[in-house]
Design an enzyme around this catalytic site. Structure first.
Site, PDB file in Angstrom:
ATOM      1  N   LYS A  58       0.841  -1.198   0.000  1.00  0.00           N
ATOM      2  CA  LYS A  58       0.000   0.000   0.000  1.00  0.00           C
ATOM      3  C   LYS A  58       0.880   1.253   0.000  1.00  0.00           C
ATOM      4  CE  LYS A  58      -4.033  -2.120   0.413  1.00  0.00           C
ATOM      5  NZ  LYS A  58      -5.175  -1.963  -0.506  1.00  0.00           N
ATOM      6  N   GLU A  72      -2.114   0.931  -8.625  1.00  0.00           N
ATOM      7  CA  GLU A  72      -3.541   0.614  -8.536  1.00  0.00           C
ATOM      8  C   GLU A  72      -4.337   1.745  -7.903  1.00  0.00           C
ATOM      9  OE1 GLU A  72      -6.214  -2.689  -6.093  1.00  0.00           O
ATOM     10  OE2 GLU A  72      -4.223  -3.233  -6.831  1.00  0.00           O
TER      11      GLU A  72
END
Length: 373
Positions: free
Chosen positions: A171, A226
């Site tokens: 992340k 993403e």
């Protein structure tokens, strides 16, 4: 002549599953998985079970939409009419579509219908839908959360590599770009060049900042970036693709085939990540995958690995399955991972075997819809 099979009853359950580890990203935390299960029983004696999920809010709303509006419309229908049923239910809730709650409810119905269809034919879902590839490379998301330090990320990613995973997701979205660069650089240095690193911003950036970070990530050989921007910003994603060689992945926050079509037509993504629950079920998921295939774009779906392994095996352009355990507490089946590949299940139906006694003990809600007596 064999009598027509019809749907006789629908049972709805909600089971709340806490995550096994702390899960945080750039905009939220994963509080609990509200799992909504829909089981339909047909006149041939075969049952089909489908499901959807939330990450903390909305489960009771999905249950209410199903109980009050969608499930009653299933009684007496031919379960083979998947396309007709999906369209009818979609238009019966048109005032709330396109949107998350409606799509999740549709997914419960649609996945149950496909489970029934595959079980009634004695076929694994992936064979019924196309049988393109018996195994798909798998990467893990269970170790890359935003709150973890660089050292923790390195340890967990090295552990994933040792377990045979071919990639891992990290992340991004720490307050300063230097923090993201330091974390990613540490992981890349530890795992070497032959291991894929996926990054996920969870829609946390604006246009100037994501371009800045993409340039800062140059040289790290990232598999993709993403959800770098809000999902509705198609033009922003297209502009980003023009500024970075890093593949841009989108899809987990899209709820209809048309949204994917717009991205593909605009050249605004490199990878699509449809979530079978959030897009409204298997019927629109397969359409999305084939649409992407026509544009030469791979499919790497979001979450729901227990179901997505079969969908990825069904189509030729699926490139990855995302490993993030979700249903272990309420199933007796497990996804089979060997040598970095997720293998499609061989059992009829979705390939998910539910542990009904455990579900009965843990469910927070159960209701049934059947014909009036």
């Amino acid at each position: 002549m064999k009598p027509q099979t019809t749907i006789e009853s629908v049972r709805l359950r909600q089971v709340n599953l806490p995550p096994k580890v702390v899960r945080t990203d750039a905009i939220q935390s994963f509080v609990t998985q509200e799992t909504v299960l829909l089981t339909l029983r047909c006149s041939d004696g075969v049952e089909g079970t489908g499901y959807a999920y939330t990450i903390g809010t909305g489960g009771s709303s999905v249950m209410a939409l199903l109980h009050d509006h969608l499930a009653p419309r299933l009684i007496g229908r031919d379960p083979l009419d998947l396309e007709a049923i999906w369209k009818d239910l979609f238009f019966s809730t048109h005032a709330t579509a396109v949107g998350a709650i409606t799509s999740l409810a549709l997914a419960c119905v649609d996945t149950a219908l496909w489970d029934w269809r595959a079980r009634s034919l004695g076929l694994p879902l992936w064979k019924l839908l196309g049988g393109a590839q018996p195994r798909v490379p798998v990467y893990t998301t269970e170790g890359g959360w935003l709150h973890l330090s660089a050292a923790e990320l390195v340890d967990q990613t090295l552990a994933a590599k040792a377990q045979g995973f071919k990639g891992a997701k990290v992340k991004i979205g720490r307050p300063h770009v230097s923090e993201d660069v330091a974390r990613l650089s540490a992981v890349r240095a530890a795992v070497g060049p032959g291991f894929d690193i996926m990054t996920d911003a969870n829609q946390g950036f604006n246009r100037p900042e994501v371009v800045r970070r993409a340039h800062a990530f140059a040289g790290l050989d990232l598999a993709w970036l993403e959800e770098p921007l809000p999902a509705e910003d198609v033009a922003g994603h297209r502009q980003l693709r023009e500024h970075t060689p890093i593949p841009v992945a989108v899809g987990e926050s899209m709820y209809h085939l048309a949204q994917f079509r717009e991205y593909l037509e605009q050249g605004a993504c490199s990878i699509v990540q449809p979530d079978v629950a959030r897009i409204g079920g298997i019927t629109p998921w397969i359409k999305t995958a084939h649409l992407a295939e026509g544009f030469g774009v791979p499919v790497c779906p979001h979450f729901l690995m227990e179901l997505h392994v079969s969908l990825c095996a069904a189509v030729p352009n699926a490139a990855w399955v995302e490993y993030i355990p979700q249903l272990d507490d309420i199933t007796t089946s497990r996804i089979r991972v060997e040598d970095g590949y997720a293998h499609a299940p061989s059992t009829p139906g979705l390939g998910i075997e539910w542990d009904w006694p455990v579900i009965a003990a843990r469910q927070v809600t159960e209701v049934q819809v059947a014909p009036a007596r």
